[in-house]
Scaffold this active site. Structure first.
Site, PDB file in Angstrom:
ATOM      1  CG  HIS A   1      -0.536   5.317   3.669  1.00  0.00           C
ATOM      2  ND1 HIS A   1       0.568   5.784   4.312  1.00  0.00           N
ATOM      3  CD2 HIS A   1      -0.567   3.972   3.908  1.00  0.00           C
ATOM      4  CE1 HIS A   1       1.162   4.777   4.949  1.00  0.00           C
ATOM      5  NE2 HIS A   1       0.500   3.656   4.710  1.00  0.00           N
TER       6      HIS A   1
ATOM      7  CB  CYS B   1       4.053   0.620  12.991  1.00  0.00           C
ATOM      8  SG  CYS B   1       3.551   1.742  11.662  1.00  0.00           S
TER       9      CYS B   1
ATOM     10  CD  GLU C   1      -0.865   0.060   3.847  1.00  0.00           C
ATOM     11  OE1 GLU C   1      -1.966  -0.512   3.873  1.00  0.00           O
ATOM     12  OE2 GLU C   1      -0.374   0.660   4.824  1.00  0.00           O
TER      13      GLU C   1
END
Ligand code: MN
Length: 153
Positions: A69, A121, A67
């Site tokens: 973003h 994270c 992904e």
């Protein structure tokens, strides 16, 4: 510690990358995006804090979603070994390596076939929804043989 409010401030390591009072959750809703054998624990999240600290762990052979973003990630590997796709590069990662994932950078983590891969994270509390690659974008990524080998591993 006997005071309840103090108890809530301390989440002792219970065992094996699990913390008391922290719920181990699925990575994402099943079917939302491709991923395999990965769990999520939210370690720090508070309305007065603009970030969240999470711990993700994938089983041997597991992987996170490919992904990108607008929001960024600060990642520190805590356990295991694996590989990370970072833009157009595939890098090996191991304990205490620090990975910065800039905005709009394709990324995916893949655990080795022999051991789990776990990492902290740090992320924005308010964040945009990840984008998944289109067929054309995936084909373009796979033009690089190292990236193709990573994505097909
Ligand atoms: Mn991400």
């Amino acid at each position: 510690m006997t005071d309840k409010s103090d108890d809530q401030k301390l989440h002792r390591l219970a065992k094996d990358y699990r913390w008391d009072g922290v719920t181990r959750m699925p990575y994402k809703e099943e079917g939302a995006a491709p991923f395999k054998a990965i769990s999520r624990q939210i370690l720090h999240s508070d309305p007065s804090l603009d970030g969240e600290l999470r711990y993700f762990e994938m089983d041997a052979g597991g992987y996170s979603t490919l992904e990108r973003h607008e929001h960024v990630h600060g990642v520190m590997i805590l356990r295991g070994h694996g590989k990370c796709l970072l833009g157009d590069k595939v890098v090996d990662v191991g304990p205490h390596d620090l990975v910065s994932i800039p905005a709009w950078t394709w990324h995916q983590f893949r655990a080795s076939k022999s051991e789990p891969l776990g990492f902290l994270c740090l992320v924005n509390a308010k964040r945009d929804k990840p984008q998944l690659p289109t067929e054309d974008e995936l084909r373009a990524m796979k033009a690089d043989k190292d990236v193709a080998a990573f994505l097909e591993s």
